[in-house]
Design a protein around this motif. Sequence first.
Motif, short mmCIF file in Angstrom:
data_model
loop_
_atom_site.label_atom_id
_atom_site.label_comp_id
_atom_site.label_asym_id
_atom_site.label_seq_id
_atom_site.Cartn_x
_atom_site.Cartn_y
_atom_site.Cartn_z
N GLN A 162 -3.93 1.32 -5.41
CA GLN A 162 -2.53 1.73 -5.47
C GLN A 162 -2.14 2.55 -4.23
O GLN A 162 -1.06 2.38 -3.65
CB GLN A 162 -2.28 2.54 -6.74
N PHE A 163 -3.06 3.43 -3.79
CA PHE A 163 -2.81 4.25 -2.60
C PHE A 163 -2.76 3.36 -1.36
O PHE A 163 -1.91 3.55 -0.47
CB PHE A 163 -3.90 5.31 -2.47
N ARG A 164 -3.66 2.37 -1.29
CA ARG A 164 -3.67 1.40 -0.19
C ARG A 164 -2.33 0.67 -0.14
O ARG A 164 -1.73 0.47 0.91
CB ARG A 164 -4.80 0.39 -0.42
N ASN A 165 -1.88 0.24 -1.30
CA ASN A 165 -0.62 -0.48 -1.40
C ASN A 165 0.55 0.40 -0.96
O ASN A 165 1.47 -0.07 -0.27
CB ASN A 165 -0.41 -0.97 -2.83
N PHE A 166 0.49 1.66 -1.31
CA PHE A 166 1.55 2.61 -0.94
C PHE A 166 1.66 2.73 0.58
O PHE A 166 2.77 2.70 1.14
CB PHE A 166 1.25 3.98 -1.55
N ILE A 167 0.53 2.84 1.26
CA ILE A 167 0.53 2.97 2.72
C ILE A 167 1.08 1.69 3.36
O ILE A 167 1.85 1.75 4.33
CB ILE A 167 -0.88 3.29 3.24
N GLN A 176 13.01 2.47 8.92
CA GLN A 176 14.10 2.37 7.94
C GLN A 176 14.35 3.72 7.28
O GLN A 176 13.53 4.64 7.35
CB GLN A 176 13.76 1.34 6.87
N LEU A 177 15.50 3.82 6.61
CA LEU A 177 15.80 5.03 5.84
C LEU A 177 14.79 5.15 4.70
O LEU A 177 14.47 4.16 4.04
CB LEU A 177 17.22 4.98 5.28
N LEU A 178 14.31 6.35 4.49
CA LEU A 178 13.30 6.58 3.45
C LEU A 178 13.97 6.72 2.09
O LEU A 178 14.77 7.64 1.88
CB LEU A 178 12.49 7.83 3.77
N ASN A 179 13.65 5.81 1.19
CA ASN A 179 14.15 5.85 -0.18
C ASN A 179 12.95 6.01 -1.10
O ASN A 179 12.24 5.04 -1.41
CB ASN A 179 14.91 4.56 -0.50
N LEU A 180 12.68 7.23 -1.51
CA LEU A 180 11.49 7.52 -2.31
C LEU A 180 11.51 6.82 -3.66
O LEU A 180 10.47 6.38 -4.16
CB LEU A 180 11.33 9.03 -2.50
N ASN A 181 12.68 6.73 -4.28
CA ASN A 181 12.76 6.06 -5.58
C ASN A 181 12.37 4.60 -5.47
O ASN A 181 11.60 4.08 -6.29
CB ASN A 181 14.19 6.19 -6.14
N GLU A 186 8.43 0.30 -6.39
CA GLU A 186 7.71 -0.89 -5.91
C GLU A 186 6.20 -0.69 -5.99
O GLU A 186 5.45 -1.64 -6.20
CB GLU A 186 8.12 -1.21 -4.48
N CYS A 187 5.76 0.57 -5.85
CA CYS A 187 4.33 0.86 -5.89
C CYS A 187 3.82 1.10 -7.31
O CYS A 187 2.62 1.08 -7.56
CB CYS A 187 4.04 2.07 -5.00
N GLY A 188 4.75 1.34 -8.24
CA GLY A 188 4.36 1.60 -9.62
C GLY A 188 3.88 3.01 -9.85
O GLY A 188 2.99 3.25 -10.68
N ILE A 189 4.44 3.97 -9.11
CA ILE A 189 4.10 5.39 -9.28
C ILE A 189 5.39 6.18 -9.50
O ILE A 189 6.49 5.65 -9.34
CB ILE A 189 3.35 5.95 -8.05
N GLN A 191 8.25 9.17 -8.75
CA GLN A 191 8.88 9.66 -7.52
C GLN A 191 8.20 10.93 -7.00
O GLN A 191 7.97 11.06 -5.80
CB GLN A 191 10.38 9.91 -7.77
N PRO A 192 7.83 11.88 -7.88
CA PRO A 192 7.10 13.06 -7.38
C PRO A 192 5.75 12.70 -6.73
O PRO A 192 5.34 13.32 -5.75
CB PRO A 192 6.89 13.91 -8.64
N THR A 193 5.06 11.68 -7.27
CA THR A 193 3.80 11.24 -6.67
C THR A 193 4.04 10.65 -5.28
O THR A 193 3.32 10.95 -4.33
CB THR A 193 3.10 10.20 -7.56
N ALA A 194 5.08 9.83 -5.17
CA ALA A 194 5.43 9.25 -3.86
C ALA A 194 5.75 10.34 -2.86
O ALA A 194 5.32 10.29 -1.70
CB ALA A 194 6.62 8.30 -4.01
N LYS A 195 6.48 11.35 -3.29
CA LYS A 195 6.83 12.48 -2.42
C LYS A 195 5.58 13.23 -1.97
O LYS A 195 5.43 13.61 -0.81
CB LYS A 195 7.79 13.43 -3.15
N SER A 196 4.65 13.42 -2.91
CA SER A 196 3.40 14.11 -2.60
C SER A 196 2.56 13.31 -1.62
O SER A 196 2.00 13.86 -0.66
CB SER A 196 2.61 14.34 -3.90
N TRP A 197 2.47 12.00 -1.82
CA TRP A 197 1.67 11.15 -0.93
C TRP A 197 2.28 11.09 0.47
O TRP A 197 1.56 11.12 1.46
CB TRP A 197 1.54 9.75 -1.53
#
Length: 357
Positions: A162-167, A176-181, A186-189, A191-197
Amino acid sequence: SGKTTFLKTHFSEYQYVNLENLDTRKFATDDPNGFLAQYDKFVIFDEVQRVPHLFSYLQTKVDEDKIMGQYILSGSQNFHLMQNITQSLAGRVALFKLLPFDVSEMQDANWLNDDYAINLQKGFYPAIYDRNIPSKVFYSNYVQTYVERDLSELIHVKDLKQFRNFISLCAARAGQLLNLNSLANECGISQPTAKSWISVLESSYIVYQLQPYFSNFNKRVTKSSKLFFYDTGLLCYLLKINDAESVKLSSLKGSLFENYVINEYIKKNYHNNLLLDLWFWRDAVGHEVDLIWQNSEMLNLIEIKASETIMTDMFKGLTYFEKLKPELIQSKTLVHTGLFNQQRTLGKVMSWKEIVF
């Protein structure tokens, strides 16, 4: 990015101590006072984040000794390093960032190719050139050891896939503009986890966010940041772009070249300690300036085009912005993939090889 070689070369009068060495690390861990008594001044501690409690002892020692430049602390895990510095050595240190090579450094070493796409795809980490390592091999090892092992341990990733997929998803959004949501969904995590990563990737100099320029414009402007990678070689590896021709044929060519050029400004800003503010600008209807940098109160506008053919309409974003703030504009520049410079009525045309502030 060549920290160890740089330190050994330019600070040869300092003792060099690598805390990756298990015996040395055990000495520093078990007997920090004895360790600092032996290495009392003009010492480089490399990978110092490996012994986090040493920072508290360093604080006491530098306060007592009052010797400028007593220690040089270096580490590849910036997150741990900065965490310990801010806790124990705040106000006692000068911080230096060493990014991958910029174009002028590549030219000095005779490693710069006249084809921008070759450099872009190959990347700018020293080991690729110094040891003649194929970029695909280098980045494969880099991702497996540093990104997947060190960073995933740092944030306690339970699902490495999942972390590999996120990167990889971040790579697809470079420029592009960063849209954390959207990224999180798309990664299946969450929003706070995406922000942390994202935060950890930033702290580790994998990615950075370019902030938007704000002013009192009549039109609503974008307030989201843009996501970029510090090294285009890593970006191409994650996007499975394995040669220069693939860069030129890619649908992401424009974003890749934009990332490449903005990196050059970021690196020159850091390497030359200019401390300039860098932004981009976009309004709600799509008018955009790729990069803005400020000199005193004056603004310098940069348009980035992945083309060797310069057309008048390529300046339209710069011209539009200039009409909004004519009294603030110092320069307008279009950076392109060719090797020539020109001075045009609408602005300066600059080659990617000769980027200057």
